[in-house]
Design a protein around this motif. Structure first.
Motif, PDB file in Angstrom:
ATOM      1  N   LEU A  91       1.916 -16.122 -51.025  1.00 45.00           N
ATOM      2  CA  LEU A  91       2.211 -16.094 -49.594  1.00 45.00           C
ATOM      3  C   LEU A  91       3.185 -14.963 -49.279  1.00 45.00           C
ATOM      4  O   LEU A  91       2.995 -14.220 -48.306  1.00 45.00           O
ATOM      5  N   GLU A  92       4.218 -14.811 -50.098  1.00 39.57           N
ATOM      6  CA  GLU A  92       5.181 -13.723 -49.886  1.00 39.57           C
ATOM      7  C   GLU A  92       4.508 -12.357 -50.003  1.00 39.57           C
ATOM      8  O   GLU A  92       4.787 -11.448 -49.216  1.00 39.57           O
ATOM      9  N   LEU A  93       3.616 -12.223 -50.967  1.00 38.41           N
ATOM     10  CA  LEU A  93       2.904 -10.962 -51.139  1.00 38.41           C
ATOM     11  C   LEU A  93       2.038 -10.671 -49.909  1.00 38.41           C
ATOM     12  O   LEU A  93       2.023  -9.537 -49.406  1.00 38.41           O
ATOM     13  N   TYR A  94       1.325 -11.668 -49.406  1.00 35.81           N
ATOM     14  CA  TYR A  94       0.489 -11.447 -48.219  1.00 35.81           C
ATOM     15  C   TYR A  94       1.351 -11.073 -47.013  1.00 35.81           C
ATOM     16  O   TYR A  94       0.967 -10.211 -46.213  1.00 35.81           O
ATOM     17  N   LYS A  95       2.523 -11.668 -46.866  1.00 33.22           N
ATOM     18  CA  LYS A  95       3.428 -11.291 -45.771  1.00 33.22           C
ATOM     19  C   LYS A  95       3.831  -9.819 -45.900  1.00 33.22           C
ATOM     20  O   LYS A  95       3.837  -9.086 -44.911  1.00 33.22           O
ATOM     21  N   GLN A  96       4.165  -9.397 -47.140  1.00 35.79           N
ATOM     22  CA  GLN A  96       4.500  -7.984 -47.382  1.00 35.79           C
ATOM     23  C   GLN A  96       3.330  -7.083 -47.022  1.00 35.79           C
ATOM     24  O   GLN A  96       3.515  -6.050 -46.373  1.00 35.79           O
ATOM     25  N   MET A  97       2.134  -7.454 -47.486  1.00 38.47           N
ATOM     26  CA  MET A  97       0.959  -6.628 -47.214  1.00 38.47           C
ATOM     27  C   MET A  97       0.698  -6.540 -45.705  1.00 38.47           C
ATOM     28  O   MET A  97       0.390  -5.462 -45.191  1.00 38.47           O
ATOM     29  N   TRP A  98       0.813  -7.655 -44.992  1.00 36.93           N
ATOM     30  CA  TRP A  98       0.599  -7.624 -43.547  1.00 36.93           C
ATOM     31  C   TRP A  98       1.609  -6.693 -42.878  1.00 36.93           C
ATOM     32  O   TRP A  98       1.254  -5.913 -41.997  1.00 36.93           O
ATOM     33  N   ASP A  99       2.884  -6.783 -43.302  1.00 34.18           N
ATOM     34  CA  ASP A  99       3.931  -5.926 -42.731  1.00 34.18           C
ATOM     35  C   ASP A  99       3.670  -4.447 -43.007  1.00 34.18           C
ATOM     36  O   ASP A  99       4.078  -3.588 -42.228  1.00 34.18           O
ATOM     37  N   ARG A 100       3.021  -4.156 -44.116  1.00 32.27           N
ATOM     38  CA  ARG A 100       2.765  -2.767 -44.521  1.00 32.27           C
ATOM     39  C   ARG A 100       1.343  -2.306 -44.180  1.00 32.27           C
ATOM     40  O   ARG A 100       0.932  -1.240 -44.609  1.00 32.27           O
ATOM     41  N   ASP A 101       0.599  -3.110 -43.438  1.00 35.19           N
ATOM     42  CA  ASP A 101      -0.810  -2.813 -43.108  1.00 35.19           C
ATOM     43  C   ASP A 101      -1.624  -2.551 -44.372  1.00 35.19           C
ATOM     44  O   ASP A 101      -2.385  -1.588 -44.460  1.00 35.19           O
ATOM     45  N   GLU A 102      -1.437  -3.438 -45.350  1.00 37.89           N
ATOM     46  CA  GLU A 102      -2.160  -3.350 -46.619  1.00 37.89           C
ATOM     47  C   GLU A 102      -3.085  -4.552 -46.762  1.00 37.89           C
ATOM     48  O   GLU A 102      -2.948  -5.549 -46.058  1.00 37.89           O
ATOM     49  N   GLU A 103      -3.983  -4.415 -47.731  1.00 38.17           N
ATOM     50  CA  GLU A 103      -4.845  -5.518 -48.118  1.00 38.17           C
ATOM     51  C   GLU A 103      -5.027  -5.470 -49.636  1.00 38.17           C
ATOM     52  O   GLU A 103      -4.773  -4.428 -50.260  1.00 38.17           O
ATOM     53  N   PRO A 104      -5.480  -6.571 -50.241  1.00 39.31           N
ATOM     54  CA  PRO A 104      -5.758  -6.535 -51.682  1.00 39.31           C
ATOM     55  C   PRO A 104      -7.011  -5.702 -51.945  1.00 39.31           C
ATOM     56  O   PRO A 104      -8.094  -6.060 -51.485  1.00 39.31           O
ATOM     57  N   VAL A 105      -6.856  -4.585 -52.625  1.00 42.18           N
ATOM     58  CA  VAL A 105      -7.991  -3.724 -52.957  1.00 42.18           C
ATOM     59  C   VAL A 105      -8.562  -4.151 -54.307  1.00 42.18           C
ATOM     60  O   VAL A 105      -9.765  -4.148 -54.508  1.00 42.18           O
ATOM     61  N   VAL A 106      -7.670  -4.532 -55.229  1.00 46.92           N
ATOM     62  CA  VAL A 106      -8.076  -5.025 -56.549  1.00 46.92           C
ATOM     63  C   VAL A 106      -7.401  -6.368 -56.782  1.00 46.92           C
ATOM     64  O   VAL A 106      -6.194  -6.507 -56.559  1.00 46.92           O
ATOM     65  N   VAL A 107      -8.177  -7.345 -57.212  1.00 44.35           N
ATOM     66  CA  VAL A 107      -7.654  -8.618 -57.691  1.00 44.35           C
ATOM     67  C   VAL A 107      -8.052  -8.662 -59.160  1.00 44.35           C
ATOM     68  O   VAL A 107      -9.225  -8.543 -59.490  1.00 44.35           O
ATOM     69  N   TYR A 108      -7.054  -8.769 -60.049  1.00 49.84           N
ATOM     70  CA  TYR A 108      -7.394  -8.710 -61.469  1.00 49.84           C
ATOM     71  C   TYR A 108      -6.849  -9.899 -62.235  1.00 49.84           C
ATOM     72  O   TYR A 108      -5.882 -10.538 -61.820  1.00 49.84           O
ATOM     73  N   HIS A 109      -7.503 -10.164 -63.342  1.00 46.26           N
ATOM     74  CA  HIS A 109      -6.968 -11.097 -64.325  1.00 46.26           C
ATOM     75  C   HIS A 109      -7.600 -10.792 -65.675  1.00 46.26           C
ATOM     76  O   HIS A 109      -8.521  -9.987 -65.772  1.00 46.26           O
ATOM     77  N   SER A 110      -7.055 -11.416 -66.686  1.00 41.11           N
ATOM     78  CA  SER A 110      -7.567 -11.158 -68.036  1.00 41.11           C
ATOM     79  C   SER A 110      -8.289 -12.374 -68.579  1.00 41.11           C
ATOM     80  O   SER A 110      -8.054 -13.504 -68.141  1.00 41.11           O
ATOM     81  N   HIS A 111      -9.185 -12.099 -69.494  1.00 41.20           N
ATOM     82  CA  HIS A 111      -9.810 -13.138 -70.311  1.00 41.20           C
ATOM     83  C   HIS A 111      -9.330 -12.900 -71.728  1.00 41.20           C
ATOM     84  O   HIS A 111      -9.418 -11.778 -72.229  1.00 41.20           O
ATOM     85  N   THR A 112      -8.830 -13.943 -72.351  1.00 47.36           N
ATOM     86  CA  THR A 112      -8.219 -13.773 -73.672  1.00 47.36           C
ATOM     87  C   THR A 112      -9.162 -14.102 -74.822  1.00 47.36           C
ATOM     88  O   THR A 112      -8.908 -13.707 -75.952  1.00 47.36           O
ATOM     89  N   ALA A 113     -10.231 -14.824 -74.545  1.00 47.60           N
ATOM     90  CA  ALA A 113     -11.131 -15.238 -75.621  1.00 47.60           C
ATOM     91  C   ALA A 113     -12.598 -14.979 -75.305  1.00 47.60           C
ATOM     92  O   ALA A 113     -13.466 -15.297 -76.105  1.00 47.60           O
ATOM     93  N   THR A 114     -12.874 -14.431 -74.132  1.00 48.27           N
ATOM     94  CA  THR A 114     -14.254 -14.183 -73.728  1.00 48.27           C
ATOM     95  C   THR A 114     -14.376 -12.765 -73.174  1.00 48.27           C
ATOM     96  O   THR A 114     -13.381 -12.085 -72.951  1.00 48.27           O
ATOM     97  N   GLU A 115     -15.613 -12.359 -72.919  1.00 45.08           N
ATOM     98  CA  GLU A 115     -15.857 -11.020 -72.384  1.00 45.08           C
ATOM     99  C   GLU A 115     -15.308 -10.895 -70.958  1.00 45.08           C
ATOM    100  O   GLU A 115     -15.003 -11.897 -70.308  1.00 45.08           O
ATOM    101  N   ALA A 116     -15.228  -9.671 -70.492  1.00 48.85           N
ATOM    102  CA  ALA A 116     -14.728  -9.388 -69.145  1.00 48.85           C
ATOM    103  C   ALA A 116     -15.850  -9.568 -68.123  1.00 48.85           C
ATOM    104  O   ALA A 116     -16.371  -8.622 -67.546  1.00 48.85           O
ATOM    105  N   TYR A 117     -16.244 -10.825 -67.929  1.00 50.01           N
ATOM    106  CA  TYR A 117     -17.264 -11.165 -66.938  1.00 50.01           C
ATOM    107  C   TYR A 117     -16.780 -12.410 -66.189  1.00 50.01           C
ATOM    108  O   TYR A 117     -16.243 -13.337 -66.813  1.00 50.01           O
ATOM    109  N   PRO A 118     -16.945 -12.463 -64.877  1.00 46.08           N
ATOM    110  CA  PRO A 118     -16.421 -13.603 -64.119  1.00 46.08           C
ATOM    111  C   PRO A 118     -17.051 -14.939 -64.530  1.00 46.08           C
ATOM    112  O   PRO A 118     -18.264 -15.053 -64.638  1.00 46.08           O
ATOM    113  N   SER A 119     -16.180 -15.912 -64.738  1.00 45.51           N
ATOM    114  CA  SER A 119     -16.644 -17.275 -65.027  1.00 45.51           C
ATOM    115  C   SER A 119     -17.071 -17.930 -63.712  1.00 45.51           C
ATOM    116  O   SER A 119     -16.820 -17.407 -62.619  1.00 45.51           O
TER     117      SER A 119
END
Length: 144
Positions: free
Chosen positions: A61-89
């Motif tokens: 929520l704090e990050l979204y408030k910052q982004m709104w104040d700065r006229d930004e949006e999430p361009v990349v949403v990332y996470h890691s997989h530690t035991a499987t391939e890099a494909y969305p579950s």
């Protein structure tokens, strides 16, 4: 296609390796409507899990408030997989709520937090449909 600068790419990979064996997660914000990932923000995996990630709701929520104040949006949403391939579950697909974002997955299954390459892939996920896209790493910074 995702165009990402080398410093941001390296920061995402370093975050994924550092948090291994738990999944890492974060966002790269950019100017609204630009499709330019410029500001890397590491987030806390509130689930502290090797098989699942969850953004901390207060931090998000704090990050979204910052982004709104700065006229930004999430361009990349990332996470890691530690035991499987890099494909969305199935869970990842269900959580994908930003239709304009690139969903990056980094697999650390081969080398964990040790030296060695990772699998770094990007997807568009819209209405449950997953489409892999090319990733181009640029040598110059795209922003701050």
């Amino acid at each position: 296609m995702l165009n990402i600068d080398r410093a941001t790419y390296d920061a995402i990979v370093a975050h994924a390796k550092r948090d291994h064996p738990d999944e890492a997660c974060g966002i790269v914000a950019g100017p609204e409507g630009s499709d330019r990932p410029e500001r890397h923000i590491e987030m806390l995996n509130a689930a502290s899990s090797p098989t699942f990630y969850e953004f901390d709701s207060t931090e998000l929520l704090e990050l979204y408030k910052q982004m709104w104040d700065r006229d930004e949006e999430p361009v990349v949403v990332y996470h890691s997989h530690t035991a499987t391939e890099a494909y969305p579950s199935r869970t990842d697909i269900g959580l994908a709520s930003e239709p304009n974002a690139h969903y990056v997955l980094v697999s650390t299954k081969e080398h964990g937090n040790n030296e060695g390459p990772v699998e770094f892939r990007s997807y568009r996920i819209i209405d449950g449909e997953v489409t892999e896209e090319e990733v181009t790493i640029t040598t110059t910074s795209t922003g701050s």
